[in-house]
Design an enzyme around this catalytic site. Structure first.
Site, short mmCIF file in Angstrom:
data_model
loop_
_atom_site.label_atom_id
_atom_site.label_comp_id
_atom_site.label_asym_id
_atom_site.label_seq_id
_atom_site.Cartn_x
_atom_site.Cartn_y
_atom_site.Cartn_z
N ASP A 10 1.02 -1.11 0.16
CA ASP A 10 -0.06 -0.19 -0.05
C ASP A 10 0.84 1.38 -0.06
O ASP A 10 2.01 1.21 0.32
CB ASP A 10 -0.87 -0.10 1.13
CG ASP A 10 -1.55 1.24 1.55
OD1 ASP A 10 -2.37 1.82 0.73
OD2 ASP A 10 -1.28 1.92 2.82
N ASP A 12 -0.31 5.25 0.91
CA ASP A 12 -0.70 6.10 2.16
C ASP A 12 -0.63 5.41 3.13
O ASP A 12 -1.47 4.73 3.62
CB ASP A 12 -1.60 6.83 1.48
CG ASP A 12 -1.59 7.60 0.13
OD1 ASP A 12 -2.34 7.33 -0.75
OD2 ASP A 12 -0.64 8.65 0.51
C1 XBP Z 1 -5.17 6.13 0.49
C2 XBP Z 1 -6.13 7.00 0.16
C3 XBP Z 1 -5.97 8.03 -0.92
C4 XBP Z 1 -5.46 9.25 -0.38
C5 XBP Z 1 -5.70 10.77 -1.16
O1 XBP Z 1 -4.62 5.52 -0.49
O2 XBP Z 1 -7.43 6.71 0.46
O3 XBP Z 1 -7.44 8.47 -1.56
O4 XBP Z 1 -5.88 9.57 0.91
O5 XBP Z 1 -5.23 10.16 -2.44
P1 XBP Z 1 -3.85 4.07 0.00
P2 XBP Z 1 -6.01 10.74 -3.67
O6 XBP Z 1 -3.82 3.92 1.66
O7 XBP Z 1 -4.71 2.94 -0.71
O8 XBP Z 1 -2.37 4.26 -0.50
O9 XBP Z 1 -6.69 12.13 -3.39
O10 XBP Z 1 -5.23 10.82 -4.93
O11 XBP Z 1 -7.15 9.66 -3.92
MG MG Z 2 -3.07 3.16 3.28
#
Ligand code: XBP
Ligand code: MG
Length: 260
Positions: A10, A12
């Site tokens: 993953d 973020d």
């Molecule tokens: C985390 C998310 C993303 C980010 C914002 O993604 O939910 O939406 O918060 O990015 P992950 P965007 O944990 O799956 O990496 O604004 O580009 O959606």
């Molecule tokens: Mg995440």
């Protein structure tokens, strides 16, 4: 039983702690630029994180705080435009180096490459966000460390749906039992387990109290040789931090548990 062939990361909250000081700041800068008196403080953003996807998060906010706006003609285009502005601000933030990789991430990626493990990404975030984070943190060749980068709107349903992990597995050409996923959130864990991928969770400030039932192990991070991890659930890594050997051991234990 399959041997461990690939790690699916993953982004973020897992590769980097991007939400509080990255995405949240970018959203607020976009709102200000558009002359909106919307401001997401750390607490409010934490509540809105229950929905993945930036556009979906704006829509959730409107449904709770400005429901009439959702009925305005052209609101979908307005949300898309706001999100594009937010992504522009987020990319600028990333390019300053303001959002480093979490401790242990670079080390584990390098160890995995030396050990011949294939690397993939399965994320809800916008693809440019991923490549810019990787280039800034690992250099121009950073994105190339990953054989597959499955990201953003390419799937009809975002996490906690398993779709993005299914895409990563399909592009890897591997069964879920040959992989281990690394995630940070309950939504992410539900997505990876939904795709059948054994998962290690590294929590952060926004996710540490979430439900991680079904994870192989729940830790406060990947750790480093000189800074061991704290184990919230599951078996501790023998070395005290997450390395390839501990992932192989966790994967074997998960496989043994799963196989009849
Ligand atoms: C985390 C998310 C993303 C980010 C914002 O993604 O939910 O939406 O918060 O990015 P992950 P965007 O944990 O799956 O990496 O604004 O580009 O959606
Ligand atoms: Mg995440």
């Amino acid at each position: 039983m399959h041997k461990l062939s690939a790690l699916i990361f993953d982004v973020d909250g897992t590769l980097a702690d991007t939400e509080r000081d990255g995405h949240r700041v970018a959203f607020n800068r976009a709102f200000e630029e558009e002359g909106l008196d919307w401001f997401w403080d750390e607490g409010r953003y934490g509540e809105l994180l229950r929905v993945t996807g930036g556009k979906e998060r704006i829509r959730l906010y409107l449904s709770e705080d400005w429901p009439d706006l959702l009925r305005e003609p052209g609101i979908d285009e307005r949300i898309k435009a706001l999100h594009a502005a937010k992504t522009r601000h987020y990319l600028s933030l990333l390019q300053t180096g303001a959002i480093p990789l979490r401790p242990g991430v670079r080390r584990l990626l390098q160890e995995a490459r030396v050990a011949g493990l294939r690397l993939a990404i399965a994320t809800t975030t916008t693809p440019d966000n991923v490549t810019t984070l990787l280039r800034t943190a690992l250099g121009e060749e950073g994105p190339g460390w990953f054989e597959v980068i499955a990201a953003g709107d390419i799937v009809p349903a975002k996490k906690p749906a398993p779709d993005i992990f299914d895409v990563a597995l399909s592009e890897l050409g591997l069964p879920p039992a040959a992989c281990v996923a690394l995630e940070d959130s309950e939504n992410g864990l539900r997505a990876s387990l939904g795709a059948g991928v054994p998962t290690v969770v590294t929590t952060n400030g926004y996710t540490r109290d979430q439900d991680f039932s079904g994870a192989i192990a729940v830790l406060d991070g990947l750790g480093e040789p000189d800074s061991p991890v704290t184990v919230q659930a599951g078996i501790a890594p023998a070395s005290g931090y997450v390395d390839v050997a501990s992932l192989v051991a966790w994967h074997a234990a998960a496989g043994a548990k799963a196989s009849p």
